[in-house]
Design a protein around this motif. Structure first.
Motif, PDB file in Angstrom:
ATOM      1  N   ALA A  25       0.801  -1.171   0.099  1.00  0.00           N
ATOM      2  CA  ALA A  25      -0.203  -0.036   0.031  1.00  0.00           C
ATOM      3  C   ALA A  25       0.790   1.299  -0.103  1.00  0.00           C
ATOM      4  O   ALA A  25       1.959   1.370   0.523  1.00  0.00           O
ATOM      5  N   GLU A  26       0.340   2.412  -0.462  1.00  0.00           N
ATOM      6  CA  GLU A  26       1.100   3.602  -0.506  1.00  0.00           C
ATOM      7  C   GLU A  26       1.737   3.999   0.954  1.00  0.00           C
ATOM      8  O   GLU A  26       2.552   4.402   0.721  1.00  0.00           O
ATOM      9  N   ASP A  27       0.763   3.957   1.677  1.00  0.00           N
ATOM     10  CA  ASP A  27       1.172   4.421   3.141  1.00  0.00           C
ATOM     11  C   ASP A  27       2.096   3.430   4.027  1.00  0.00           C
ATOM     12  O   ASP A  27       2.635   3.517   4.799  1.00  0.00           O
ATOM     13  N   THR A  28       2.686   2.394   3.317  1.00  0.00           N
ATOM     14  CA  THR A  28       3.635   1.439   3.669  1.00  0.00           C
ATOM     15  C   THR A  28       5.181   1.847   3.710  1.00  0.00           C
ATOM     16  O   THR A  28       5.542   2.781   2.864  1.00  0.00           O
ATOM     17  N   ARG A  29       5.739   2.134   4.923  1.00  0.00           N
ATOM     18  CA  ARG A  29       7.110   3.176   5.045  1.00  0.00           C
ATOM     19  C   ARG A  29       7.959   2.105   4.116  1.00  0.00           C
ATOM     20  O   ARG A  29       8.228   0.609   4.311  1.00  0.00           O
ATOM     21  N   PRO A  30       9.067   2.917   3.543  1.00  0.00           N
ATOM     22  CA  PRO A  30       9.061   4.341   3.436  1.00  0.00           C
ATOM     23  C   PRO A  30       7.785   4.696   2.240  1.00  0.00           C
ATOM     24  O   PRO A  30       7.620   4.050   1.145  1.00  0.00           O
ATOM     25  N   SER A  31       7.042   5.695   2.320  1.00  0.00           N
ATOM     26  CA  SER A  31       5.838   5.654   1.547  1.00  0.00           C
ATOM     27  C   SER A  31       6.139   6.172   0.048  1.00  0.00           C
ATOM     28  O   SER A  31       5.484   6.103  -0.817  1.00  0.00           O
ATOM     29  N   THR A  32       7.340   7.093   0.219  1.00  0.00           N
ATOM     30  CA  THR A  32       7.819   7.550  -1.156  1.00  0.00           C
ATOM     31  C   THR A  32       7.915   6.361  -2.246  1.00  0.00           C
ATOM     32  O   THR A  32       7.424   6.686  -3.376  1.00  0.00           O
ATOM     33  N   ILE A  33       8.623   5.410  -1.706  1.00  0.00           N
ATOM     34  CA  ILE A  33       8.790   4.380  -3.237  1.00  0.00           C
ATOM     35  C   ILE A  33       7.509   3.651  -3.225  1.00  0.00           C
ATOM     36  O   ILE A  33       7.255   3.210  -4.472  1.00  0.00           O
ATOM     37  N   HIS A  34       6.755   3.369  -2.044  1.00  0.00           N
ATOM     38  CA  HIS A  34       5.810   2.894  -2.779  1.00  0.00           C
ATOM     39  C   HIS A  34       4.505   3.622  -3.287  1.00  0.00           C
ATOM     40  O   HIS A  34       3.660   3.041  -4.458  1.00  0.00           O
ATOM     41  N   TYR A  39       2.453   4.737  -8.809  1.00  0.00           N
ATOM     42  CA  TYR A  39       2.103   5.712  -9.481  1.00  0.00           C
ATOM     43  C   TYR A  39       2.278   5.138 -11.264  1.00  0.00           C
ATOM     44  O   TYR A  39       1.584   5.372 -11.971  1.00  0.00           O
ATOM     45  N   SER A  40       3.443   4.206 -11.183  1.00  0.00           N
ATOM     46  CA  SER A  40       3.829   3.829 -12.296  1.00  0.00           C
ATOM     47  C   SER A  40       3.032   2.591 -12.746  1.00  0.00           C
ATOM     48  O   SER A  40       2.484   2.308 -13.945  1.00  0.00           O
ATOM     49  N   MET A  41       2.633   1.885 -11.674  1.00  0.00           N
ATOM     50  CA  MET A  41       1.597   0.469 -12.060  1.00  0.00           C
ATOM     51  C   MET A  41       0.469   0.938 -12.539  1.00  0.00           C
ATOM     52  O   MET A  41      -0.182   0.164 -13.285  1.00  0.00           O
ATOM     53  N   PHE A  42      -0.236   1.899 -12.012  1.00  0.00           N
ATOM     54  CA  PHE A  42      -1.535   2.145 -12.173  1.00  0.00           C
ATOM     55  C   PHE A  42      -1.691   3.707 -13.065  1.00  0.00           C
ATOM     56  O   PHE A  42      -2.487   4.449 -12.766  1.00  0.00           O
ATOM     57  N   ALA A  43      -0.753   3.573 -14.055  1.00  0.00           N
ATOM     58  CA  ALA A  43      -0.877   4.554 -15.125  1.00  0.00           C
ATOM     59  C   ALA A  43      -1.739   4.376 -16.248  1.00  0.00           C
ATOM     60  O   ALA A  43      -1.840   5.198 -17.148  1.00  0.00           O
ATOM     61  N   GLY A  44      -2.689   3.409 -16.215  1.00  0.00           N
ATOM     62  CA  GLY A  44      -3.631   3.121 -17.545  1.00  0.00           C
ATOM     63  C   GLY A  44      -3.100   2.169 -18.339  1.00  0.00           C
ATOM     64  O   GLY A  44      -3.277   2.486 -19.510  1.00  0.00           O
ATOM     65  N   GLY A  45      -2.237   1.197 -18.182  1.00  0.00           N
ATOM     66  CA  GLY A  45      -1.775   0.379 -19.460  1.00  0.00           C
ATOM     67  C   GLY A  45      -2.686  -0.544 -19.868  1.00  0.00           C
ATOM     68  O   GLY A  45      -3.831  -0.776 -19.221  1.00  0.00           O
ATOM     69  N   LYS A  46      -2.443  -1.119 -20.960  1.00  0.00           N
ATOM     70  CA  LYS A  46      -3.457  -1.992 -21.689  1.00  0.00           C
ATOM     71  C   LYS A  46      -3.569  -3.456 -20.707  1.00  0.00           C
ATOM     72  O   LYS A  46      -4.447  -4.116 -21.044  1.00  0.00           O
ATOM     73  N   ARG A  47      -2.451  -3.728 -19.993  1.00  0.00           N
ATOM     74  CA  ARG A  47      -2.450  -5.020 -19.361  1.00  0.00           C
ATOM     75  C   ARG A  47      -2.244  -6.249 -20.386  1.00  0.00           C
ATOM     76  O   ARG A  47      -2.949  -7.221 -20.053  1.00  0.00           O
ATOM     77  N   LEU A  48      -1.716  -5.944 -21.513  1.00  0.00           N
ATOM     78  CA  LEU A  48      -1.533  -7.137 -22.397  1.00  0.00           C
ATOM     79  C   LEU A  48      -1.230  -8.383 -22.022  1.00  0.00           C
ATOM     80  O   LEU A  48      -1.634  -9.445 -22.302  1.00  0.00           O
ATOM     81  N   ARG A  49       0.182  -8.229 -21.345  1.00  0.00           N
ATOM     82  CA  ARG A  49       0.651  -9.312 -20.930  1.00  0.00           C
ATOM     83  C   ARG A  49      -0.001 -10.198 -19.943  1.00  0.00           C
ATOM     84  O   ARG A  49       0.160 -11.394 -20.059  1.00  0.00           O
ATOM     85  N   PRO A  50      -0.525  -9.733 -18.991  1.00  0.00           N
ATOM     86  CA  PRO A  50      -1.049 -10.139 -17.958  1.00  0.00           C
ATOM     87  C   PRO A  50      -2.533 -10.916 -18.495  1.00  0.00           C
ATOM     88  O   PRO A  50      -2.926 -12.071 -18.298  1.00  0.00           O
ATOM     89  N   HIS A 103      10.520   9.476 -13.403  1.00  0.00           N
ATOM     90  CA  HIS A 103      11.830  10.205 -13.247  1.00  0.00           C
ATOM     91  C   HIS A 103      11.539  11.880 -13.051  1.00  0.00           C
ATOM     92  O   HIS A 103      12.236  12.593 -12.522  1.00  0.00           O
ATOM     93  N   VAL A 104      10.354  11.984 -14.018  1.00  0.00           N
ATOM     94  CA  VAL A 104       9.969  13.538 -13.955  1.00  0.00           C
ATOM     95  C   VAL A 104       9.075  13.689 -12.675  1.00  0.00           C
ATOM     96  O   VAL A 104       9.489  14.903 -12.251  1.00  0.00           O
ATOM     97  N   VAL A 105       8.607  12.835 -12.140  1.00  0.00           N
ATOM     98  CA  VAL A 105       7.611  13.262 -10.905  1.00  0.00           C
ATOM     99  C   VAL A 105       8.664  13.100  -9.766  1.00  0.00           C
ATOM    100  O   VAL A 105       8.292  13.955  -8.936  1.00  0.00           O
TER     101      VAL A 105
END
Length: 294
Positions: A25-34, A39-50, A103-105
């Protein structure tokens, strides 16, 4: 294809739910990395591979619940590769899936660590795939690790970087994309079949299908890079040309690239024959991919 789109949407939601529960979860310490990971996992990908992983399990009469572990794992590994590919030292892209790259964010340091964390998490997830009569956690981990290693996924990126600014021939280009693109897509199918206790013949059919589909996917990707806009693609259009990267349209021409994509797709479809009618979803996905516009 009209009935496929609702099914794809439903499968995306199933995969997203699994990823949501399996990742910290996002609030798992350290929260920045989670936060960065999600952020990258839930950026709206097509999920083709899964989705291919789940469809492969279905083609081998498997259980979707068991296949969700490898399905989630391959998507996590895929996302790690995108985070790293987008770094300034790699492909240097500021846009992915329609929004600023990691890396931009979060900065380059956190982006590197985000990729590292996602890669590690992929193995944690795939190791939870239930054992079958023929396959167990060792087999699943070996499959994913070999795909993600220096001979395939990472090796493909190395060859891609080394090929920038050079006039590659088609054979060299195929070698890059066998490793960089086709390998993980193929492994998604193999893991889905393995989770369903597939036979050696079924596994070979899925492997052949995945190899040809993966190459077709890359040819189509290269075509779209020169025919679609940034808004349509969700990533920077024309990027390959801007960094003098060899692509299928650059080597074969646009029309011949379309012929090559169709040829590879047909080879993929022919590979499904041993699986019979249970592979109908895989067949539909292959045809849909050939016609995609983003």
């Amino acid at each position: 294809m009209s009935e496929l789109k609702p099914w794809l949407k439903a499968q995306q939601e199933i995969v997203d739910a699994a990823l949501g529960s399996l990742l910290p979860a996002e609030d798992t310490r350290p929260s920045t990395i989670h936060k960065a990971m999600r952020y990258s996992m839930f950026a709206g990908g097509k999920r083709l591979r899964p989705i291919l992983c789940l469809a492969a399990a279905e083609a081998c009469a498997g259980d979707e619940k068991s296949a969700l572990f490898p399905a989630a794992a391959v998507e996590v590994m895929h996302t790690y590769s995108l985070v790293h590919d987008d770094l300034p030292s790699m492909d240097d892209d500021d846009l992915r899936r329609g929004r600023p790259t990691s890396h931009v964010v979060y900065g380059e340091g956190i982006a590197v660590l985000t990729g590292d964390a996602l890669l590690t998490e992929a193995f944690t997830i795939v190791a939870q795939t239930p054992a079958t009569e023929r396959y167990n956690a060792r087999d699943y981990v070996l499959e994913l690790s070999e795909t993600g290693g220096s001979r395939k996924l990472i090796g493909g990126q190395v060859l891609d970087l080394e090929g920038e600014g050079k006039d590659l021939n088609q054979e060299q280009l195929v070698h890059i994309h066998e490793a960089k693109t086709a390998a993980l897509l193929c492994s998604s199918l193999r893991l889905g079949g393995m989770s369903a206790n597939c036979t050696a013949q079924q596994l070979q059919a899925l492997t052949d299908f995945g190899y040809n589909l993966g190459l077709a996917f890359q040819v189509i990707d290269d075509i779209l890079d020169v025919t679609q806009t940034t808004e349509q693609l969700g990533k920077t259009a024309g990027k390959d040309e801007s960094v003098a990267k060899s692509t299928y349209p650059a080597i074969l021409g646009l029309e011949e690239s379309k012929v090559e994509a169709a040829r590879l797709t047909q080879l993929a479809l022919d590979s499904l024959k041993p699986l019979g009618e249970k592979a109908s979803r895989l067949e539909q996905i292959a045809r849909y991919m050939l016609e995609r516009e983003y």
